[in-house]
Design a protein around this motif. Sequence first.
Motif, PDB file in Angstrom:
ATOM      1  N   ARG A  18      37.843  38.267  47.992  1.00  0.00           N
ATOM      2  CA  ARG A  18      38.313  38.579  46.486  1.00  0.00           C
ATOM      3  C   ARG A  18      39.031  39.707  46.854  1.00  0.00           C
ATOM      4  O   ARG A  18      37.578  40.331  45.839  1.00  0.00           O
ATOM      5  N   GLN A 126      40.982  27.471  43.810  1.00  0.00           N
ATOM      6  CA  GLN A 126      41.192  29.063  43.722  1.00  0.00           C
ATOM      7  C   GLN A 126      39.542  29.507  42.805  1.00  0.00           C
ATOM      8  O   GLN A 126      40.450  29.584  41.217  1.00  0.00           O
ATOM      9  N   SER A 130      40.608  33.196  44.747  1.00  0.00           N
ATOM     10  CA  SER A 130      40.002  33.593  46.362  1.00  0.00           C
ATOM     11  C   SER A 130      38.798  32.184  46.488  1.00  0.00           C
ATOM     12  O   SER A 130      38.495  31.656  44.779  1.00  0.00           O
TER      13      SER A 130
END
Length: 329
Positions: A18, A126, A130
């Motif tokens: 991330r 997501q 991420s």
Amino acid sequence: MIEILSNAALATVQDLGRLGSLRFGVGTAGAMDDLALAAGNLLLGNEAGAAGIEIPVFPFKVRFIEDCAFALTGADCGARLDAAPLLPWWSHQARAGQVLTLGLPQGAQRASRALLCLPGGIDVPQVLGSRSTQMRGAFGGHEGRALRKGDLLRAAEPQRACRTGFGLVPPALALPQEIDGLIALRVLPGAEYLGFEAASRAAFWAGEWRITAQSDRYGYRLAGDPLQPVAPMELRSHGIVPGVIQVPHSGQPIIQMRDAQPSGGYPKFGTVIEADLWRLGQAPIGSRIRFIETGWDEAVAALEQKEAWLAKVARMVALRRSAPMGAAA
């Protein structure tokens, strides 16, 4: 779709991390061995950063609910599909109902984590750009937690045709880096490096360091000759990233890993370069490692070498996937 058959302690969905959220106090997460994840994805024709399953504790079992290609990279775990043995760092085809079993890591690579990749990646939402699991914050991945028995996970593209039956030479063999038979990691001296006694600095590079049982995805705690400061150092908390080596009052270093918090106040002795973090991520608990002092130019060159290896993998896979059926590998 696959079904988890193990209460798989600490197995999580991870992608390459991330990025871009450290300034908001959100750590990177992501695969501890990003090279293994990227390679597994490339074997299936996925984007290198697609989400896979990172498995650090064994045995581990999954059942394929439908026909599905998959790739195994990272630790060689004596994998079997039903009773048939499977090669590591290889692409395979499963049929509905078959069970994949990963046993204890074996072989000379001394790796500790396996990566399981599916076509298109693991299909989870997501969060902040991420799909990686951030367990401290309980978000991302599959319900923000480690996987457990009964969980069902979907491949993003389960029906996509994937040519299988080929694989790679592991990067531990293709990009070896050892000192006296131990994993060696390149380190850039940190901001407070010169604040430690000369004898401690010399011992850091010359000695062996053991990864203790108090190590996890947040940080690797090391045991060795204590690093002694020239004078006590008290610092305000400041930004840190994975790879930073901090030294608490005990003098035993802590290397920040993928789930590390984004700030800390201990003195920074150095930083394991980004190109070598995958090596550290595969180092087993209890194993010993060595360090190599390096500079900025060498760190950049090492990253370029890592990227070149992945580019070579991508070209090889493209050629293999485009070859006529029945052609020699």
